[in-house]
Each structure stands twice: as structure tokens, then as C-alpha cells.
Design a protein around this motif. Structure first.
Motif, PDB file in Angstrom:
ATOM      1  N   ILE A   3       0.847  -1.201   0.000  1.00  0.00           N
ATOM      2  CA  ILE A   3       0.000   0.000   0.000  1.00  0.00           C
ATOM      3  C   ILE A   3       0.873   1.239   0.000  1.00  0.00           C
ATOM      4  O   ILE A   3       2.003   1.239   0.474  1.00  0.00           O
ATOM      5  CB  ILE A   3      -0.964   0.022   1.212  1.00  0.00           C
ATOM      6  CG1 ILE A   3      -0.185   0.057   2.536  1.00  0.00           C
ATOM      7  CG2 ILE A   3      -1.907  -1.163   1.176  1.00  0.00           C
ATOM      8  CD1 ILE A   3      -1.072   0.292   3.749  1.00  0.00           C
ATOM      9  N   SER A   4       0.316   2.341  -0.518  1.00  0.00           N
ATOM     10  CA  SER A   4       1.047   3.605  -0.578  1.00  0.00           C
ATOM     11  C   SER A   4       1.019   4.293   0.782  1.00  0.00           C
ATOM     12  O   SER A   4       0.197   3.972   1.653  1.00  0.00           O
ATOM     13  CB  SER A   4       0.406   4.532  -1.613  1.00  0.00           C
ATOM     14  OG  SER A   4      -0.878   4.936  -1.178  1.00  0.00           O
ATOM     15  N   SER A   5       1.897   5.251   0.954  1.00  0.00           N
ATOM     16  CA  SER A   5       1.946   6.016   2.204  1.00  0.00           C
ATOM     17  C   SER A   5       0.637   6.766   2.425  1.00  0.00           C
ATOM     18  O   SER A   5       0.126   6.845   3.547  1.00  0.00           O
ATOM     19  CB  SER A   5       3.116   7.002   2.167  1.00  0.00           C
ATOM     20  OG  SER A   5       4.332   6.315   2.013  1.00  0.00           O
ATOM     21  N   LEU A   6       0.084   7.325   1.333  1.00  0.00           N
ATOM     22  CA  LEU A   6      -1.181   8.050   1.446  1.00  0.00           C
ATOM     23  C   LEU A   6      -2.294   7.098   1.873  1.00  0.00           C
ATOM     24  O   LEU A   6      -3.096   7.422   2.753  1.00  0.00           O
ATOM     25  CB  LEU A   6      -1.545   8.727   0.118  1.00  0.00           C
ATOM     26  CG  LEU A   6      -2.912   9.430   0.104  1.00  0.00           C
ATOM     27  CD1 LEU A   6      -2.979  10.544   1.134  1.00  0.00           C
ATOM     28  CD2 LEU A   6      -3.238   9.984  -1.282  1.00  0.00           C
ATOM     29  N   TYR A  11      -6.232   5.365   5.953  1.00  0.00           N
ATOM     30  CA  TYR A  11      -6.853   4.360   6.816  1.00  0.00           C
ATOM     31  C   TYR A  11      -7.040   4.905   8.235  1.00  0.00           C
ATOM     32  O   TYR A  11      -7.994   4.585   8.934  1.00  0.00           O
ATOM     33  CB  TYR A  11      -5.980   3.103   6.919  1.00  0.00           C
ATOM     34  CG  TYR A  11      -5.917   2.221   5.696  1.00  0.00           C
ATOM     35  CD1 TYR A  11      -6.901   2.258   4.715  1.00  0.00           C
ATOM     36  CD2 TYR A  11      -4.868   1.326   5.537  1.00  0.00           C
ATOM     37  CE1 TYR A  11      -6.826   1.429   3.597  1.00  0.00           C
ATOM     38  CE2 TYR A  11      -4.784   0.492   4.427  1.00  0.00           C
ATOM     39  CZ  TYR A  11      -5.765   0.554   3.457  1.00  0.00           C
ATOM     40  OH  TYR A  11      -5.681  -0.269   2.362  1.00  0.00           O
ATOM     41  N   GLU A  12      -6.089   5.744   8.649  1.00  0.00           N
ATOM     42  CA  GLU A  12      -6.061   6.209  10.040  1.00  0.00           C
ATOM     43  C   GLU A  12      -6.847   7.498  10.258  1.00  0.00           C
ATOM     44  O   GLU A  12      -6.985   7.963  11.390  1.00  0.00           O
ATOM     45  CB  GLU A  12      -4.600   6.402  10.467  1.00  0.00           C
ATOM     46  CG  GLU A  12      -3.830   5.077  10.506  1.00  0.00           C
ATOM     47  CD  GLU A  12      -2.321   5.253  10.551  1.00  0.00           C
ATOM     48  OE1 GLU A  12      -1.861   6.412  10.609  1.00  0.00           O
ATOM     49  OE2 GLU A  12      -1.605   4.230  10.519  1.00  0.00           O
ATOM     50  N   GLU A 131      -9.495  -2.136   5.798  1.00  0.00           N
ATOM     51  CA  GLU A 131      -8.671  -1.977   4.594  1.00  0.00           C
ATOM     52  C   GLU A 131      -9.257  -0.973   3.602  1.00  0.00           C
ATOM     53  O   GLU A 131      -8.618  -0.639   2.605  1.00  0.00           O
ATOM     54  CB  GLU A 131      -8.512  -3.329   3.881  1.00  0.00           C
ATOM     55  CG  GLU A 131      -7.568  -4.284   4.582  1.00  0.00           C
ATOM     56  CD  GLU A 131      -7.313  -5.535   3.751  1.00  0.00           C
ATOM     57  OE1 GLU A 131      -7.587  -5.500   2.531  1.00  0.00           O
ATOM     58  OE2 GLU A 131      -6.849  -6.524   4.331  1.00  0.00           O
ATOM     59  N   TYR A 132     -10.478  -0.502   3.859  1.00  0.00           N
ATOM     60  CA  TYR A 132     -11.153   0.353   2.875  1.00  0.00           C
ATOM     61  C   TYR A 132     -11.529   1.733   3.416  1.00  0.00           C
ATOM     62  O   TYR A 132     -12.090   2.539   2.674  1.00  0.00           O
ATOM     63  CB  TYR A 132     -12.419  -0.355   2.360  1.00  0.00           C
ATOM     64  CG  TYR A 132     -12.097  -1.557   1.502  1.00  0.00           C
ATOM     65  CD1 TYR A 132     -11.853  -1.412   0.142  1.00  0.00           C
ATOM     66  CD2 TYR A 132     -12.009  -2.832   2.061  1.00  0.00           C
ATOM     67  CE1 TYR A 132     -11.544  -2.508  -0.646  1.00  0.00           C
ATOM     68  CE2 TYR A 132     -11.702  -3.934   1.279  1.00  0.00           C
ATOM     69  CZ  TYR A 132     -11.475  -3.769  -0.072  1.00  0.00           C
ATOM     70  OH  TYR A 132     -11.169  -4.853  -0.853  1.00  0.00           O
TER      71      TYR A 132
END
Length: 553
Positions: A3-6, A11-12, A131-132
């Protein structure tokens, strides 16, 4: 999965909820308002929806939760085209459901309404949902365009719900999908299935809007995504100083996307389909309007510019609509086989010339050959012209080129005209949602569960006061039948949610109208840049200019 950093950071992100939804499930009560009626055709709509018509609008407030405590098993469906924020509607629904009772379950029916009919589903858990969160797209369960509209489909849907003990279905979709939600809710109520149906307003086109629904979700993110790209093109045009860019954007029935992008970026030209229709503008008049801007700018040494074209604009040109109708008639039945059997385009052209009225042939004759062939060679299974496939950005640039050639010959125009073409559609449908859409969608989902918990059916999840900070948003619900009227569809009168077109007396269009003359002649470009997720609220959490102007901000 890498997954990308963005993506990790999104997610957070914790979406902001309206104030009254922040008190905890146990401290939310309902305030009922007035009984409602449909926007038109009241008696007909009432007769079609005897069990769900005329219900009261409701608002959620702080207070003791008086809803019945029972286990809820809810099914959710993504319907129609993708829109940024759809994942967060499901996340908000899931979080409210689990906060009320950890035993509650959420079924995701796969690939749209067909998932309900085919009993194709997954059951959400924390690991899958996480995850979404705050991501774009509809890939969490997929979407589809199957319509739920026949008694046989409703009966199958009722059986599937009974099999799993499902107490409610949430349909996330646009005007057609929510019309189907209302019809399904009526069937479930009439047949005492005990299954509620709640809708959520989605469409990047922005045409699911009225006095209750201030904005459909996805419009904010999509228009900001397109505006970033248009701003980049404007910067390039102003750097190279030698190209006119014709940019088609989504909006088949309404021009909300085109207008919002124009308000964001201040291009030289933006066509608005609703104005074209109201003024009964011809293709020639539209071409002259754009050519005037090209000529004035060329006189100042600026042989470059940007024009925004809504994808459905040609359908709003009366003479073009007449041409399409004649073509559809010309190729009806066995005539299509006769036309297709002709060996060359020259033979086909003679067939066309013989079959159209003089007025329509005059329109057809001025079209570039590529567009002429699109009209006749790319038809749907019923033999009708596929208007959505017409490359209107290329059509108008070609017509403008012809106008400029005439002016050059007359000695009024001495500039250079080089056109480039773009279509922005899919680029905006699955972007990471803006903070506004992430918050709005999460609120819509959370709120949908509150409507379920309090026993409502045939309602649309409603969040209002959207031009203010999220803590001032108001959560509630409205009967879907309130938005309905009767329209002629495929030869039948059907109840449908009324589409919202651009209002030519509305504040967004009036602002555009007051400034477009200056934008047409001068370079007034604005470069919005990428969607901002972090930083000051006046950068990250701003709404669209359309919504701000409509709400008097």
C-alpha cells in the motif's frame, strides 16, 4: 498487499460526524416533522406507494434513545457508477451497527443489486472493513447496474432476506437506484416481510439534489479532481501559448460538473447544456460563441485557451436532437440491414441524404466526417444512436475551426488555432475522497443505521447544513417518495426521482454568467492543485463553490 503512504495515512483518518451523532448511540433521539408529499403527481404517486407515501421528515437530536433493542442483520448494496466516498458509507453503517450491538451483522451483496438476487455476498468484519476506510472506489464489494424493478425480482429478494434473517437493506446509489429502493420498500411493506429499505444519495453528476439533499456524495471529490487536471492544462496552455484545449467532462443530463469546474478554474469557455436548451442554441451559434473568444484572444496575441464541454451538451441542441430522432427512425427495423449492406461511406451518405429532411441534412452536412460516421456506425442493440459516445469536444473544435477559416477569409481573424482534446470521466470517480466526502459519506452511513434502528423504511439518509463545519451538520431522513414525479420512460409512465438540472436563476450560474465575458477574453486562470487532506481547515475541509454559493456562503 503493498500500500502507498497516502493509503496508510487515509486508513487512520477519523471522519467527522454531525454534532448530534457524536453523543453515542444511546443518546440519540428522533424528532418528527411534517408529513410529506411528492414534488408532483401527488395522487398518482400516493396510489403507487400506499404503504410508504406521506411519511414524516425526521431529524436526529441529542436525547434518550427510545428505539427497540433487537439484533439487526443489514444488507448493503452499491448500485450504479462509482463515486468517491462509497467505502465510507459502508464503514459508517458498519461502525454504528456494531456500536449498537456487537452481535449485529452487515452483509455486503456483491457487484450491485444482482448480488441480492443471486445471493452472492460476504459478511463484513473489522479486518476487512479497515482496509477500505477513507479510500476511493467501490471495490469493497463491487457495483452493478441491474435494476430491481420486477415483482419476480422483489420476491427473490424477499426470500434471500428471509434466508439470512436480514432486517434491512441499504441501497447506495443515484436517482434511478433510489427510485428502485422506494419501490422495493413498498413491496416489502405491502407483503409484511419486516425488511426495511434505506437509500443513500450518490452521483458525481450532482443531479440528485433538491431542497432536502444539498449535495450528492462524490461530487465534491470528482470536481476537485477534474479541476486539478484542468488547472494543470491551463498552466500548460499559458506556458506553451499555442494550443486551445477542448475538455469534455462528465454530465449526461446536467451540467453541474462542468459549471463547478468552471467556477474552480475560470476557463475561457464553459458550455452549460441547460442554457443551450433554454436559448435553443444551434451548433452554429455555439461554434460562433467559442470562435468569438478565440478571435478576441488572438487579437491580443493569445492563440491559446481552454473550453469545458459537458458530455451531454449535443442532446440539448434542438436541431441536433431532431437529427438524432430522424436517424433513429431512418434506421428502424429492416432499414438498418439495408444501410449496413451498402459497400462504401459514399453510398451510405447518399442513403442518408435521401432519408433525412432538408433541415436535418443541413445540420448533418456541417458535422466533421468522423462524427457523421459515429452517428451511423455506433448504435446500441436497439439500433439507436449512442449519443454518449459522440466526441463532442472534437465536434466543437472542428466547427470552430471552420468558423475561423471563414473569418480568416473575410479578413477579421489573423490568429492561429491548434486544438487538443481531453475527456475527464473515470479519472474522478474513484479518487481518494476529499475530507468533505470522507466525512459526509461516513455520516450518511452512520445515519442510515439510525434510521434502521428507529424502524423507518423508504427513507433517504439525509445530512444537511453541509456548507458549515461538520459539527454543525444536521442528520435525519426524508421519505424517498417526496422527491418523485411521473415521467415517460421507454413508452411507460413511471414514478422516478426528479433530476436536478443547473438552475439558470441559481447563484452558481449567475456568478458564472457575471464573470464569463471577462474570462473569455482574458487569461484569468486559477490553478486549484491537488486535493488537500492535511493542513488548515479552510484548505482541507472546504466544500465546492456550487454548494457555498447555493447556501449563501
Amino acid at each position: 498487499m503493498k500500500i502507498s503512504s497516502l493509503q496508510k495515512a487515509r486508513y487512520e483518518y477519523s471522519p467527522k460526524l454531525p454534532g448530534m451523532l457524536r453523543h453515542g448511540i444511546s443518546a440519540i433521539c428522533v424528532k418528527e416533522g411534517e408529513e410529506t408529499q411528492s414534488v408532483a403527481d401527488q395522487e398518482t404517486i400516493k396510489a403507487l406507494f400506499p404503504n410508504t407515501y406521506g411519511k414524516k421528515e425526521i431529524t436526529f437530536e441529542k436525547g434518550e434513545n427510545t428505539s427497540e433493542a433487537k439484533k439487526q442483520v443489514v444488507g448493503v448494496i452499491l448500485s450504479g457508477g462509482q463515486a468517491p466516498g462509497g467505502h465510507n458509507v459502508i464503514c459508517g453503517l458498519y461502525d454504528a451497527l456494531k456500536a449498537t450491538n456487537p452481535e449485529n451483522e452487515l452483509y455486503g451483496f456483491k457487484n450491485g443489486p444482482s448480488g441480492l438476487i443471486e445471493d452472492d455476498y460476504l459478511i463484513f468484519d473489522d479486518e476487512y472493513i479497515d482496509e477500505y476506510r477513507n479510500t476511493g472506489g467501490f471495490d469493497i464489494i463491487g457495483s452493478g447496474r441491474t435494476k430491481l424493478e420486477t415483482q419476480e425480482q422483489f420476491a427473490v429478494a424477499a426470500e434471500v432476506c428471509k434466508k439470512h434473517g436480514i432486517t434491512a437493506i441499504v441501497i447506495i446509489g443515484g436517482d434511478d437506484s433510489n427510485t428502485n429502493a422506494a419501490v422495493l420498500a413498498e413491496y416489502f411493506a405491502a407483503n409484511n416481510t419486516g425488511v426495511q429499505v434505506i437509500g443513500c444519495p450518490k452521483t458525481i453528476d450532482g443531479d440528485l439534489k433538491n431542497e432536502d439533499i444539498e449535495c450528492s456524495f462524490g461530487f465534491d471529490t470528482a470536481t476537485k479532481t477534474y479541476s486539478e487536471l484542468i488547472g494543470n492544462i491551463e498552466r500548460d496552455a499559458n506556458s506553451a501559448k499555442k494550443y486551445w484545449h477542448f475538455i469534455k467532462v462528465m454530465g449526461r443530463s446536467a451540467s453541474h460538473v462542468a459549471l463547478e469546474c468552471a467556477l474552480e478554474t475560470q476557463p475561457n469557455i464553459c458550455l452549460v447544456s441547460e442554457e443551450v436548451s433554454a436559448k435553443k442554441m444551434s451548433l452554429s451559434q455555439i461554434a460562433d460563441y467559442i470562435a468569438d473568444s478565440v478571435e478576441k484572444r488572438a487579437a491580443k496575441g493569445m492563440n491559446f485557451g481552454v473550453a469545458i464541454i459537458p458530455e451531454g451538451v449535443v442532446e440539448f441542441v434542438p436541431e441536433f436532437s431532431k437529427l438524432i430522432a430522424e436517424i433513429n427512425e431512418l434506421l428502424a427495423g429492416s432499414k438498418a440491414d439495408e444501410f449496413n449492406a451498402l459497400p462504401t461511406w459514399k453510398d451510405k451518405y447518399a442513403f442518408i441524404e435521401n432519408g433525412l429532411t432538408k433541415e436535418s441534412m443541413d445540420v448533418f452536412a456541417i458535422l466533421p466526417e468522423g462524427i457523421q460516421q459515429q452517428l451511423f456506425l455506433e448504435r446500441d442493440p436497439h439500433g439507436n444512436v449512442q449519443v454518449s459516445l459522440i466526441e463532442s469536444e472534437k465536434l466543437f473544435s472542428a466547427l470552430v475551426a471552420d468558423k475561423l477559416a471563414e473569418r480568416k477569409e473575410a479578413g477579421t481573424y489573423k490568429g492561429k488555432f491548434n486544438a487538443l482534446h481531453h475527456f475527464f470521466g473515470y479519472e474522478g470517480r474513484c479518487a481518494f475522497p476529499s475530507n468533505f466526502d470522507a466525512d459526509y459519506c461516513y455520516s450518511l452511513g452512520y445515519n442510515a443505521f439510525m434510521l434502521i434502528q428507529y424502524g423507518y423504511t423508504g427513507y433517504l439518509s439525509k445530512i444537511s447544513n453541509l456548507s458549515k463545519p461538520a459539527n454543525e451538520w444536521v442528520a435525519g431522513g426524508m421519505p424517498i417518495t417526496k422527491m418523485m414525479n411521473i415521467e415517460r420512460r421507454h413508452g411507460e409512465d413511471k414514478p422516478v426521482i426528479k433530476k436536478a438540472l443547473v438552475e439558470l436563476e441559481g447563484k452558481p450560474f449567475k456568478y458564472f454568467e457575471a464573470h464569463r465575458e471577462e474570462w473569455a477574453e482574458n487569461t484569468c486562470y486559477v490553478y486549484p492543485g491537488a486535493i488537500q487532506y492535511y493542513g488548515p481547515a479552510d484548505v482541507c475541509d472546504i466544500t465546492t463553490k456550487t454548494l457555498a454559493l447555493e447556501q449563501g456562503e
